[in-house]
Scaffold this motif. Sequence first.
Motif, short mmCIF file in Angstrom:
data_model
loop_
_atom_site.label_atom_id
_atom_site.label_comp_id
_atom_site.label_asym_id
_atom_site.label_seq_id
_atom_site.Cartn_x
_atom_site.Cartn_y
_atom_site.Cartn_z
N HIS A 88 -32.96 49.08 59.45
CA HIS A 88 -33.06 48.64 60.83
C HIS A 88 -31.68 48.50 61.50
O HIS A 88 -31.61 48.04 62.64
N SER A 89 -30.63 48.87 60.80
CA SER A 89 -29.29 48.83 61.39
C SER A 89 -29.05 50.07 62.22
O SER A 89 -29.50 51.17 61.87
N SER A 90 -28.35 49.92 63.32
CA SER A 90 -28.10 51.03 64.23
C SER A 90 -26.98 51.93 63.76
O SER A 90 -27.02 53.14 63.94
N VAL A 91 -25.94 51.34 63.16
CA VAL A 91 -24.79 52.09 62.67
C VAL A 91 -24.44 51.58 61.28
O VAL A 91 -24.37 50.37 61.05
N LEU A 92 -24.23 52.50 60.36
CA LEU A 92 -23.79 52.18 59.00
C LEU A 92 -22.54 52.98 58.70
O LEU A 92 -22.53 54.21 58.84
N VAL A 93 -21.48 52.31 58.29
CA VAL A 93 -20.23 53.00 57.95
C VAL A 93 -19.83 52.59 56.54
O VAL A 93 -19.76 51.40 56.22
N SER A 94 -19.58 53.57 55.70
CA SER A 94 -19.18 53.31 54.32
C SER A 94 -17.90 54.09 54.01
O SER A 94 -17.65 55.16 54.56
N SER A 160 -28.06 47.16 67.24
CA SER A 160 -28.00 47.35 68.68
C SER A 160 -29.40 47.56 69.25
O SER A 160 -30.33 47.96 68.54
N ASP A 161 -29.53 47.28 70.55
CA ASP A 161 -30.77 47.59 71.25
C ASP A 161 -30.70 48.99 71.89
O ASP A 161 -31.63 49.40 72.57
N PHE A 162 -29.60 49.70 71.65
CA PHE A 162 -29.39 51.07 72.13
C PHE A 162 -29.39 51.17 73.65
O PHE A 162 -29.50 52.26 74.20
N GLY A 163 -29.28 50.04 74.32
CA GLY A 163 -29.25 50.08 75.77
C GLY A 163 -28.13 49.26 76.37
O GLY A 163 -27.38 49.74 77.22
#
Length: 264
Positions: A88-94, A160-163
């Motif tokens: 459910h996360s909007s962005v994942l950075v590894s 994020s709510d993407f808006g």
Amino acid sequence: MEVAAVAMQMKGGGKTMEIRWASRRISKLKSTRIPVYISASPSHINTQQLRELYSACNYSCHRFPEIDHSGIVVEAVDLKKLSVALSHSSVLVSVFCNPRDVVENNQQQLRQEEQEQEQDPTPPLMGLGNLLQRLMPKPLSLPKVSPSNGQLVGFGRAVSDFGLTASIYDVMVIPSLRRMGIGKMIVKRIIRMLTNRDIYDIGALCSANERLFFKACGFGDDILGSTTMMYARAVSTYPEGDQMVKSAGRRLLLVPPIRKPFEP
């Protein structure tokens, strides 16, 4: 602390995957750097490895973690809940690094600490040839590191709510590779991906110890003066001034004071 320019783009990876150089300045004449692979692809994240990273960073998923007398988080991350959170996360950075570089960097730090304790305050003059050799940068070789053969050393995510808005959580780097710019890489990548979606109202939930780091990443106090408040998960009918806050595991409870015995 400095971060070298992008060394190469991974073929077919576009902007979501690339190799960068993480660098730490040891002294005025010496620095160390290692290649790291930074990815925004959810498929590159292994929940078991991520749980190990949480443990290595002494980081908890909960706002009220179980901590022992030495300040170590003793509660393991729930893999099922972690998987749900990632989905459910909007962005994942590894960020991945060669395991050998992690070991060598850790050993180098130990040697440096020993040398700083034993070194003469007036070191001898360095020869011109040796001086030039230290000042000249080493040629960049093609680094061989990827999620398949690398160790997960850094992570961060955003919701994020993407808006309109987004919030950054769980930014962490293993202790042996901190102060090399990896954490800033993660935050900058998250911000870039959010702003590319026209989202600029970005917050960061951080502790007091992390404020300087996020300030260096461009964050500051909210101009509206808002403050983060956490739901205590307890309801009481007593007046607010007569309540006491008590931690019970991960729960923050509002406990009414002990009543005095009735006096006729």
